[in-house]
Design an enzyme around this catalytic site. Structure first.
Site, PDB file in Angstrom:
ATOM      1  N   THR A   1       1.609   3.505  -4.367  1.00 22.28           N
ATOM      2  CA  THR A   1       2.801   2.666  -4.433  1.00 22.28           C
ATOM      3  C   THR A   1       3.447   2.730  -5.803  1.00 22.28           C
ATOM      4  O   THR A   1       4.679   2.788  -5.926  1.00 22.28           O
ATOM      5  CB  THR A   1       2.442   1.212  -4.077  1.00 22.28           C
ATOM      6  OG1 THR A   1       1.948   1.163  -2.739  1.00 22.28           O
ATOM      7  CG2 THR A   1       3.652   0.302  -4.192  1.00 22.28           C
TER       8      THR A   1
ATOM      9  N   LYS B   1       8.210   3.005   4.573  1.00 19.47           N
ATOM     10  CA  LYS B   1       6.794   2.757   4.833  1.00 19.47           C
ATOM     11  C   LYS B   1       6.600   2.786   6.340  1.00 19.47           C
ATOM     12  O   LYS B   1       7.014   1.852   7.048  1.00 19.47           O
ATOM     13  CB  LYS B   1       6.370   1.395   4.267  1.00 19.47           C
ATOM     14  CG  LYS B   1       4.877   1.097   4.398  1.00 19.47           C
ATOM     15  CD  LYS B   1       4.053   1.925   3.428  1.00 19.47           C
ATOM     16  CE  LYS B   1       2.567   1.533   3.478  1.00 19.47           C
ATOM     17  NZ  LYS B   1       1.765   2.251   2.482  1.00 19.47           N
TER      18      LYS B   1
ATOM     19  N   ASP C   1       4.089  -2.639   0.591  1.00 16.88           N
ATOM     20  CA  ASP C   1       4.111  -1.612  -0.449  1.00 16.88           C
ATOM     21  C   ASP C   1       5.529  -1.160  -0.784  1.00 16.88           C
ATOM     22  O   ASP C   1       5.864  -0.953  -1.953  1.00 16.88           O
ATOM     23  CB  ASP C   1       3.285  -0.403   0.010  1.00 16.88           C
ATOM     24  CG  ASP C   1       1.807  -0.713   0.122  1.00 16.88           C
ATOM     25  OD1 ASP C   1       1.354  -1.696  -0.500  1.00 16.88           O
ATOM     26  OD2 ASP C   1       1.102   0.020   0.842  1.00 16.88           O
TER      27      ASP C   1
ATOM     28  N   GLU D   1       6.033   6.697   1.965  1.00 20.51           N
ATOM     29  CA  GLU D   1       4.708   6.377   1.441  1.00 20.51           C
ATOM     30  C   GLU D   1       3.738   6.154   2.588  1.00 20.51           C
ATOM     31  O   GLU D   1       3.913   5.244   3.406  1.00 20.51           O
ATOM     32  CB  GLU D   1       4.727   5.143   0.546  1.00 20.51           C
ATOM     33  CG  GLU D   1       3.358   4.899  -0.083  1.00 20.51           C
ATOM     34  CD  GLU D   1       3.231   3.541  -0.737  1.00 20.51           C
ATOM     35  OE1 GLU D   1       2.079   3.124  -0.988  1.00 20.51           O
ATOM     36  OE2 GLU D   1       4.255   2.893  -0.981  1.00 20.51           O
ATOM     37  N   GLY D   2       2.704   6.982   2.640  1.00 19.74           N
ATOM     38  CA  GLY D   2       1.720   6.868   3.696  1.00 19.74           C
ATOM     39  C   GLY D   2       0.733   5.737   3.455  1.00 19.74           C
ATOM     40  O   GLY D   2       0.817   4.996   2.467  1.00 19.74           O
TER      41      GLY D   2
ATOM     42  N   GLY E   1      -2.873   8.742 -10.255  1.00 17.77           N
ATOM     43  CA  GLY E   1      -2.245   7.462  -9.987  1.00 17.77           C
ATOM     44  C   GLY E   1      -2.703   6.304 -10.854  1.00 17.77           C
ATOM     45  O   GLY E   1      -2.066   5.248 -10.860  1.00 17.77           O
TER      46      GLY E   1
ATOM     47  N   PRO F   1      -0.332   5.443 -16.101  1.00 21.54           N
ATOM     48  CA  PRO F   1      -1.383   4.620 -16.716  1.00 21.54           C
ATOM     49  C   PRO F   1      -1.871   3.512 -15.786  1.00 21.54           C
ATOM     50  O   PRO F   1      -1.085   2.894 -15.066  1.00 21.54           O
ATOM     51  CB  PRO F   1      -0.688   4.028 -17.954  1.00 21.54           C
ATOM     52  CG  PRO F   1       0.428   4.968 -18.246  1.00 21.54           C
ATOM     53  CD  PRO F   1       0.898   5.459 -16.918  1.00 21.54           C
TER      54      PRO F   1
ATOM     55  N   GLY G   1      -2.762   0.064 -14.427  1.00 21.54           N
ATOM     56  CA  GLY G   1      -2.156  -1.227 -14.687  1.00 21.54           C
ATOM     57  C   GLY G   1      -0.641  -1.216 -14.771  1.00 21.54           C
ATOM     58  O   GLY G   1      -0.021  -2.262 -14.989  1.00 21.54           O
TER      59      GLY G   1
END
Length: 254
Positions: free
Chosen positions: A16, A37, A50, A118-119, A179, A209, A211
């Protein structure tokens, strides 16, 4: 590329957030962007799925509307956090088929410059009771697939399996993006950097990154270009990244 399919080697690895970064970069260049989605699971009525999270980070527009930001479209929503086919069956609702995904994406591509699909989970997670998958939707569309992977121990096998599954179906692997790159990568993460592209059979195109999904949307949009390669609209340098984080020299013996 008017349609890109974003898949992962597993769940909870940053699909996501990578989708949001792609959307943010395209939107910043003036493109009309929508996040599709196919099947949202594990989210109740009124809760953000998502696609909505990605749109909020990237520059939120409307739910398949005419806003000035990134728009969204969910084809189905099932309450339990399960594979789409299982979640649909347990909810007593019709599943989403690969043809449904392809039809929706083609229609959106006539209205938007970029459609990001997005799967759920990995490439071969079942969408319906007939074994239809995101890979089948990508094949129907002839769309390239971007693979999102974790950097930690065990990822190389998953990346190679995903790459082989894509090639076996004649699908184009656009590249692989890490990711959730940790602030303090360990030995496994540093070693894996140099091998992800080989395992995927496609270039390493970014590292987001860990977070980043918790950033304020303004900061997220400002930093997204640092996470993705020029092929995806950013400024991230794969060579510099690999040089900085490749495996350290093995310890001497004796």
């Amino acid at each position: 590329m008017s349609i890109i399919v974003v898949t992962g080697t597993n769940t909870d690895i940053g699909k996501t957030v990578v989708t949001a970064a792609l959307a943010a970069l395209a939107h910043a260049k003036g493109q009309r962007v929508v996040v599709l989605k196919p099947a949202q699971t594990g989210v109740g009525p009124g809760e953000d799925g998502d696609a909505h999270v990605a749109a909020r980070l990237a520059g939120e527009g409307n739910s398949h509307g005419t806003g000035t930001g990134v728009d969204t479209l969910e084809l189905a929503r099932f309450p339990e956090p399960l594979a789409p086919a299982t979640a649909a069956r347990r909810a007593g609702l019709p599943p989403v088929t690969p043809q449904d995904v392809a039809d929706a994406a083609r229609k959106l591509a006539t209205e938007y410059d970029l459609v990001l699909i997005e799967g759920a989970g990995g490439l071969l997670v079942r969408l319906d009771g007939n074994g239809g998958t995101l890979a089948d939707a990508a094949r129907l569309l002839g769309a390239p697939v971007l693979v999102v992977a974790a950097p930690a121990l065990g990822t190389l096998n998953c990346v190679q399996l995903t790459g082989e599954a894509l090639r076996a179906r004649g699908l184009e692997t656009l590249g692989v993006v890490i990711g959730c790159w940790p602030d303090a990568p360990g030995l496994a993460e540093r070693c894996n950097v140099g091998e992800l592209a080989e395992m995927a059979g496609a270039p390493l195109l970014g590292a987001v990154p860990e977070g980043s999904g918790g950033l304020d949307p303004v900061r997220f949009r400002a930093q997204a270009c640092q996470w993705l390669a020029p092929e995806l609209g950013g400024e991230w340098d794969a060579t510099a990244f690999e040089s900085a984080f490749a495996a350290a020299t093995p310890p001497s013996v004796g």
